[in-house]
Every structure is written in C-alpha cells, then in structure tokens.
Design an enzyme around this catalytic site. Structure first.
Site, PDB file in Angstrom:
ATOM      1  N   ASP A  92       0.832  -1.201   0.000  1.00 38.19           N
ATOM      2  CA  ASP A  92       0.000   0.000   0.000  1.00 38.19           C
ATOM      3  C   ASP A  92       0.868   1.253   0.000  1.00 38.19           C
ATOM      4  O   ASP A  92       0.559   2.249  -0.653  1.00 38.19           O
ATOM      5  CB  ASP A  92      -0.909   0.023   1.237  1.00 38.19           C
ATOM      6  N   ALA A  93       1.971   1.188   0.756  1.00 40.57           N
ATOM      7  CA  ALA A  93       2.842   2.360   0.864  1.00 40.57           C
ATOM      8  C   ALA A  93       3.447   2.723  -0.493  1.00 40.57           C
ATOM      9  O   ALA A  93       3.478   3.892  -0.882  1.00 40.57           O
ATOM     10  CB  ALA A  93       3.938   2.098   1.885  1.00 40.57           C
ATOM     11  N   GLU A  94       3.882   1.692  -1.216  1.00 39.03           N
ATOM     12  CA  GLU A  94       4.477   1.965  -2.537  1.00 39.03           C
ATOM     13  C   GLU A  94       3.439   2.567  -3.480  1.00 39.03           C
ATOM     14  O   GLU A  94       3.719   3.481  -4.247  1.00 39.03           O
ATOM     15  CB  GLU A  94       5.023   0.670  -3.157  1.00 39.03           C
ATOM     16  N   ASP A 112       0.720   4.268  -2.597  1.00 39.12           N
ATOM     17  CA  ASP A 112       0.439   5.636  -2.155  1.00 39.12           C
ATOM     18  C   ASP A 112       1.506   6.600  -2.638  1.00 39.12           C
ATOM     19  O   ASP A 112       1.220   7.736  -2.999  1.00 39.12           O
ATOM     20  CB  ASP A 112       0.373   5.706  -0.619  1.00 39.12           C
ATOM     21  N   LYS A 150     -25.794 -15.038 -10.497  1.00 32.87           N
ATOM     22  CA  LYS A 150     -26.646 -13.877 -10.779  1.00 32.87           C
ATOM     23  C   LYS A 150     -26.576 -12.948  -9.584  1.00 32.87           C
ATOM     24  O   LYS A 150     -27.201 -13.163  -8.553  1.00 32.87           O
ATOM     25  CB  LYS A 150     -28.083 -14.321 -11.029  1.00 32.87           C
ATOM     26  N   ARG A 198     -29.686   0.911 -15.981  1.00 28.93           N
ATOM     27  CA  ARG A 198     -30.514   0.212 -16.945  1.00 28.93           C
ATOM     28  C   ARG A 198     -31.793   1.000 -17.230  1.00 28.93           C
ATOM     29  O   ARG A 198     -32.290   0.998 -18.342  1.00 28.93           O
ATOM     30  CB  ARG A 198     -30.835  -1.172 -16.379  1.00 28.93           C
ATOM     31  N   LYS A 222     -26.297 -19.171 -20.024  1.00 26.31           N
ATOM     32  CA  LYS A 222     -26.299 -18.514 -21.332  1.00 26.31           C
ATOM     33  C   LYS A 222     -25.755 -19.475 -22.384  1.00 26.31           C
ATOM     34  O   LYS A 222     -24.777 -20.180 -22.118  1.00 26.31           O
ATOM     35  CB  LYS A 222     -25.405 -17.268 -21.326  1.00 26.31           C
ATOM     36  N   LYS A 267     -33.513 -19.405 -10.736  1.00 26.14           N
ATOM     37  CA  LYS A 267     -33.681 -18.759  -9.431  1.00 26.14           C
ATOM     38  C   LYS A 267     -33.559 -19.769  -8.296  1.00 26.14           C
ATOM     39  O   LYS A 267     -34.113 -20.862  -8.370  1.00 26.14           O
ATOM     40  CB  LYS A 267     -35.058 -18.095  -9.357  1.00 26.14           C
TER      41      LYS A 267
HETATM   42  S1  IVH Z   1     -27.256 -11.059 -18.456  1.00 27.99           S
HETATM   43  C1  IVH Z   1     -29.852  -9.978 -21.813  1.00 27.99           C
HETATM   44  N1  IVH Z   1     -25.702 -11.953 -16.560  1.00 27.99           N
HETATM   45  O1  IVH Z   1     -30.026  -9.874 -13.787  1.00 27.99           O
HETATM   46  C2  IVH Z   1     -29.227 -10.521 -20.614  1.00 27.99           C
HETATM   47  N2  IVH Z   1     -27.510 -10.537 -15.935  1.00 27.99           N
HETATM   48  O2  IVH Z   1     -32.976 -10.128 -14.802  1.00 27.99           O
HETATM   49  C3  IVH Z   1     -29.298  -9.585 -19.494  1.00 27.99           C
HETATM   50  N3  IVH Z   1     -27.659 -10.029 -13.564  1.00 27.99           N
HETATM   51  O3  IVH Z   1     -30.706  -6.764 -15.241  1.00 27.99           O
HETATM   52  C4  IVH Z   1     -28.431  -9.756 -18.377  1.00 27.99           C
HETATM   53  N4  IVH Z   1     -25.890 -11.205 -12.966  1.00 27.99           N
HETATM   54  O4  IVH Z   1     -28.931  -6.880 -13.428  1.00 27.99           O
HETATM   55  C5  IVH Z   1     -26.774 -11.206 -16.851  1.00 27.99           C
HETATM   56  N5  IVH Z   1     -24.227 -12.791 -14.993  1.00 27.99           N
HETATM   57  C6  IVH Z   1     -25.287 -12.052 -15.285  1.00 27.99           C
HETATM   58  C7  IVH Z   1     -26.025 -11.348 -14.298  1.00 27.99           C
HETATM   59  C8  IVH Z   1     -27.140 -10.603 -14.673  1.00 27.99           C
HETATM   60  C9  IVH Z   1     -26.877 -10.414 -12.543  1.00 27.99           C
HETATM   61  C10 IVH Z   1     -28.861  -9.182 -13.439  1.00 27.99           C
HETATM   62  C11 IVH Z   1     -28.845  -7.963 -14.299  1.00 27.99           C
HETATM   63  C12 IVH Z   1     -30.098  -8.006 -15.128  1.00 27.99           C
HETATM   64  C13 IVH Z   1     -30.934  -8.974 -14.375  1.00 27.99           C
HETATM   65  C14 IVH Z   1     -31.810  -9.710 -15.362  1.00 27.99           C
END
Ligand code: IVH
Length: 678
Positions: A35-37, A39, A118, A139, A297, A321
């Site tokens: 941290d010192a370096e 800073d 998520k 957003r 994804k 979820k």
């Molecule tokens: S992808 C088109 N990846 O979840 C795809 N979203 O309900 C959109 N979120 O508004 C988002 N982690 O705030 C994506 N690894 C992740 C995420 C993520 C959290 C949130 C984000 C988004 C919401 C979607």
C-alpha cells in the site's frame, strides 16, 4: 527539454503504473506492491498534477471523485436495449429451455453454455471510446437509463481506461460493457450500522444500498460507499468480434474489467450447466455478495444471434432462481405498527438470526388473517425466509416445538398509537387507523416525504423526524421548510455543522422534479413508477391536479383504483392547503421535457453510412431513405470518413475494407435498433 514536457512524460508513466497496480489489486485481487508503494506513486502523481493542472486528463487516477451533479441525472438511451432475463425455478424449466433452443435452431448436437452467478445489484452500462470510460448509465426501463458517469468513476473496480494486454495492442474503438454494481454483505452491514448511529434510515438489503449509493447527486458520498463492479456482457461493440460468451468474458478481463471468473463455468452440456447451478446454490452463503440465482447462457454468440429475443428477454439465456433463504428462530413477541397510510401491520420480534448473510430480528406477519391461517403465537419457534428485497416473513410454525406456554395474538380494537377507533377492514384484511391526525400517520407521511426517492432531504432521518414531531415543531412536511438553526441545534446528537447541512439539504430539495414531487405526496397507490407515469403524461402539476377520471383512465398503467385514490386525494381541502403551503415555501417543479426533446439529435444525424450485402427487412432504397430522414448520409464506398458500415447477408469487399480502416460495423438488427430511436 522543457520542465512541462518532462512532467508530461512522467505523468504518462505514473498513470500507467497506477492503472496497472489498480488492476492487480481491484481486478485480479493479487497486488504486486505494498500500500505504501502505491500511495507513493499516487502522491507523486497528485504533486505533478497540482503543479501543472493543464496536464490533468479525465481518465487520470486522480479524477475519480468529481463535482456534484446539478439538476439531476441526464437520460441516456441505450443503443442496444438492456433486456431482463426469463426465470426458471427447476431442472425441468432448464430442460425446457434447452428443448426450445434446439427446436428454434433445428440443432441436435451438444450445445455448450456458460453458467454465471446472478448478482443481486443493479445493472449498468459502461461506454468506452478509444479505451476511455466516457459514459456510465443505469438500466432504467431498458431503453433509457440515467447518466451516472461521475458516480461510476468513484468505483475502483471500474477502470477509467481499458488496458491493452501485451499480445494484442488493438482495443475496440467503441465498446459498451454491461455488468452489475453491487455491495458486499459485510460492507452493507457496516454501512447500516453507521447509518443507525446517525439516525438515518437503514437500507433493506445490499441491493437497495448499492442503488441508493449510485443515485447520489454528490459523487463524494458515492465514493465513500463500498461499491464493486462485475462485468458480464456487452451492448454494441465496434472493431472487435467475439465467438463465444466465455471468450467475451476472458477478453473483458484481459482489458482490465472485473469478471467473476472464479465462479463462472463453461459447461459442455445442459446437465453440466444444471450441476453448476446447484453448486452455486450450495455455496451461496459462503460468497461475500448476495446472489439470487445463476444465469445460464448459450455460449456461442452466433447461436445467440440466431435465437434473438422475445419482447423483454433474450431466448438464449435463463435465470435459474434459487429457493429463498430460510432460517429457524423464535418469536419473542408480536406488536403492531401503524404505517403512513394508517394500516396496522403485526410484526414479530425475533431472536436475531442470520439469513443469507443478513441479520434479521423482525419479520412481518402481514395481517390478522395471515396470523390465523399460519396459527402463529408469541413464543413459537418458526421458519422465516427472505427472498430478494422483500421484508423477512414467517413461513411456518414448527408445532412440534410448542411447550404450551405460547400466547395467541389478537389485533387491538383501537389504534396502538393514538387510541382512536379503527376503520373496518376495507379489503377484508387490512385494518386501518381512521384518524388522519394519528402521529404514526403524520410522522410516516413526513418520513416518506423526505426519503431518498421522494424529496431526498439528506440528514433528516427517521429519528430526527420523530423528535421534531414529538416536540410539536413540525406538524406536516410543509413545516420542514420553516425550520431554523434554533429549532435543530438543541436536538439530540446535533451539532451546528450537521444542523447547517440539514438546512442546506432542505433548501436544495425545493427545486425538484414533477415525478419526485408527486411521489412525495404519499397518495395511496401512487408509488415511484406511477408517479413517473403521471409526470410524463401531465407534465405540469396543475394539469394533474385538475385531471378528471377520464383523463386518468386514458393512461395505460392507471386503473380505477389508482384513479379514485388520486381524485380523492385532490378533492380533500386539507391536502390542497398542504400543497399550497409547499409552493408558498418555495417548492419549484421543473417542467418535464417532452420525450422527444430529451434527444434532439438522432444518433444518425450528420453521420456517413455505407451499405453492403442484402438486408432482410428492407431494400437498399428504403434503408437510404431511413438514414436520410434522420439527417444522415449514404455513400457508395468506404473511406476513413465513413462513420458506419451496415452489413447484410453476403457482404462484399466493403466489409474487409471497413475492418482495415476500423470503421464501426452495424448488423441489420443494430442498425434498426438505433434507427428506431426518436
Ligand atoms: S445477463 C440480456 N448476466 O439480472 C441478458 N444478468 O434479470 C441480461 N444479472 O438486469 C443480463 N448477474 O442486473 C446477466 N451474470 C449475469 C447477471 C445478470 C446479474 C442481473 C442484471 C439483469 C438482471 C436480469
């Protein structure tokens, strides 16, 4: 060489070093220097910049905290809409998700996926032009967000400049990085502890704390909040192509953006993806931040493109979820709270217990019906749960643990605060105190009026409001505007400086927006969203005040219940005189600009386009007309002056030439998205 030339060279070297060490510390979590370096380097930078302020650039590590934002956040239109995600709750939902993808793509081989935690924070977009952070926005409604650049710059894990890794010097000229701003669980608890000491309202959860911090007009305040950032995707990019989500994430990381690589997994098939979702659910309590699910994804970006999106969510992603977090504890006692609308809510006081990283000592019991249905008694052992941002609630009683000493609970016959008669339940469940002068309703109304999303009077916390009402100094929110230093200084824990700050905040709140003002009034059923809808529609407060039922019902989001509540509010003389007193005290409301006026210039205006390949939804001539309508121009060949190349099916040699000259390339979809903007 001149002094200033030397200073310039040293500054460049210093900034590069500091940026690199920031990257090691905040992005890789693996610092190389003490941290010192660090800073020492920063001090040297500040010293030179102090001597030669003309050499300061906005992306310098010294420029993280800027001046307060005047007059609220500006709107920012996202060039590619920021969609949300479809939810899945079971393995079956995930399998269905894959089935649908196979059907749409007519594809039978294995599909690979990424699975990402998520995060529960707020989604933002960071725009980097020629590697420099130019704009950060929330957003918003997915199409238009708010410009939070000054606040985002205070977050250390958001780079002000992208780094160029040794092996590839070229970075995209324009990239829109998307991700989540969030607050870690520990930092959130610490922040709430401090706020409790200051008598300020507590944040319900880390997500609200992050959102509240990002929406501060003064970046100095945001800078003190321990916010973090993880990136997970992109919007528009030019001068770069990615093949897969995993490649995209690794590349973002190599450019200095923070990516949650530790917990993101590339999965060879859907079963592996389900496995990683389960794994994340298993370990979620051990993570330093809150996650409410996992995002699956499709890995291939080409497949993503072919799948496209539904109205609000892409077909290539699914939010898996998690079950809400539960814990077992004991109810010490039950009492009744009176809210600002007079509603009586029974609340259980619990033996404190940690649920998903947050300490819980109270849970709502909703109403008498719920208590009866769940057969809840004082002294019961219960299972409670917290889901996302809702207040903890009791799920069920563990009857086996009863000793016989539990006491049944009955709602009182009179208001526990003012002792007056109670109104019979209007919708069969909620009992209300019918006395509009009930101190609970009065203080509740004032607390609502001053709150962050309403008039946003910083420093006037719940405890202060309680004191001021208790002393009879304020009887309603309009009285706030007549408070003086003499009123405040004698109060508990009040110093003159703090009192002055509060008076300044009160004064600053006088200039407000229509939606905030409407929301502040606390009209039943008029929350933030409805207030914004009303502000957009009526644009002036008196137009809303004079609206009749027909006017109100002509608005899509407004049904008879909301309309009646608004009409009844404005037909009450007490409310009218309250509003008049607010205006007399100097409240001024900015007129809402028309949607169109927010964006005078269309993004095509003044831009030079070249078209190549066949577009699927319109002819060349139609595309040309569209561009020209928006005051852009079309030419036949690519030169360094070309702003955009629009690419359709089977593009010609123009594509290669555009790439050579680093001309930004738009797909048909991107072109149409931008064209569709007003
Ligand atoms: S992808 C088109 N990846 O979840 C795809 N979203 O309900 C959109 N979120 O508004 C988002 N982690 O705030 C994506 N690894 C992740 C995420 C993520 C959290 C949130 C984000 C988004 C919401 C979607």
């Amino acid at each position: 060489m001149q002094e200033i030339e030397k200073a310039k060279i040293e500054l460049t070297a210093l900034r590069e070093k500091i940026d690199y060490h920031n990257y090691r510390y905040y992005i890789l979590d693996d610092p190389e220097v003490s941290d010192a370096e660090y800073d020492h380097l920063l001090q040297r930078l500040l010293h030179i910049e102090n001597k030669y302020p003309e050499l300061i650039v906005p992306e310098s590590p010294s420029q993280r905290v800027g001046a307060p934002i005047e007059g609220g956040f500006n709107p920012v239109r996202h060039s590619v809409p920021m969609l949300s995600l479809e939810n899945g709750f079971s393995e079956k939902d995930v399998k269905e998700f894959e089935k649908r993808i196979r059907r749409l793509l007519e594809y039978t081989n294995t599909i690979t996926y990424t699975v990402e935690p998520k995060l529960d924070g707020l989604a933002v977009e960071l725009i980097y032009d020629n590697s420099i952070l130019k704009t950060a926005s929330t957003r918003g409604d997915g199409y238009i967000g708010e410009d939070i650049t000054s606040n985002a710059k205070t977050i250390k894990s958001i780079p002000l400049r992208l780094l160029s890794p040794q092996d590839s010097l070229k970075l995209p000229e324009h990239i829109e990085v998307r991700g989540e701003i969030y607050m870690e669980k520990k930092a959130f608890q610490q922040l709430n502890k401090e706020r409790e000491k200051q008598g300020e309202a507590l944040f319900a959860n880390p997500r609200n704390a992050a959102a509240g911090s990002v929406r501060q007009l003064d970046p100095h305040i945001t800078a003190r909040r321990p916010l973090m950032f993880f990136s997970y995707g992109i919007g528009l990019v030019s001068g770069w192509e990615f093949a897969s989500q995993i490649e995209l994430l690794t590349t973002l990381k190599s450019w200095g953006l923070r990516v949650n690589t530790e917990h993101i997994k590339e999965c060879a098939n859907i079963d592996e993806a389900i496995g990683h979702c389960r794994y994340l659910e298993d370990i979620k309590h051990d993570l330093p931040y809150e996650i409410d699910g996992a995002v699956i994804k499709v890995n291939s970006l080409e497949m993503q493109k072919n799948l496209g999106e539904k109205s609000r969510s892409p077909r290539w992603a699914l939010a898996y979820k998690f079950e809400p977090t539960q814990a077992t504890t004991k109810i010490y006692s039950i009492d009744v709270q009176v809210g600002r609308t007079g509603a009586l809510t029974p609340v259980a006081h619990l033996k404190p217990v940690e649920v998903g990283g947050v300490n819980v000592s109270r849970a709502t019991l909703h109403n008498q019906e719920e208590i009866k249905r769940k057969d809840i008694k004082e002294g019961d052992t219960v299972i409670i749960q917290r889901a996302g941002d809702v207040i903890p609630e009791v799920v069920k009683v563990i009857k086996a643990k009863r000793t016989g000493k539990e006491k049944p609970f009955h709602m009182p016959d009179r208001c526990p605060v003012c002792g007056s008669q109670l109104a019979p339940p209007d919708d069969e469940v909620v009992i209300r105190c019918a006395n509009p002068g009930c101190p609970a309703q009065v203080t509740g109304g004032i607390k609502h009026f001053v709150s962050k999303d309403a008039m946003d009077i910083d420093g006037l916390g719940d405890k202060l409001v309680d004191q001021l009402v208790g002393l009879g100094r304020i009887k309603d929110a309009a009285d706030i505007y007549h408070l003086t230093l003499e009123d405040l200084v004698p109060l508990d824990k009040m110093a003159e400086k703090l009192a002055n700050n509060i008076l300044t905040a009160i004064n600053n709140s006088k200039k407000t927006t229509l939606s905030r003002f409407i929301y502040s009034l606390g009209i039943r059923h008029v929350g933030e969203h409805v207030a914004t809808v009303l502000a957009k529609k009526f644009r002036r407060f008196d137009s809303l005040q004079n609206a009749d039922k027909e006017d109100l019902l002509s608005i899509k989001e407004i049904g008879p219940e909301i309309a009646d509540s608004i009409l009844s509010y404005f037909s009450n003389n007490k409310n009218i005189s309250f509003i008049n007193r607010l205006f007399e005290a100097g409240i001024t409301i900015e007129e809402m600009p028309l949607e169109k006026e927010l964006f005078k210039e269309h993004p095509f205006s003044g831009k030079l386009f070249v078209l190549t390949g066949a577009l699927s939804t319109l002819t060349r001539a139609e595309a040309k007309k569209l561009i020209e309508e928006k005051k852009g121009n079309v030419s036949a060949s690519i030169t360094s002056k070309t702003d955009y190349l629009v690419v359709g099916k089977s593009p010609g040699s123009k594509l290669a030439r555009a790439k050579d000259l680093s001309v930004p390339i738009l797909s048909e979809e991107e072109f149409l998205t931008i064209a569709g903007q007003e």
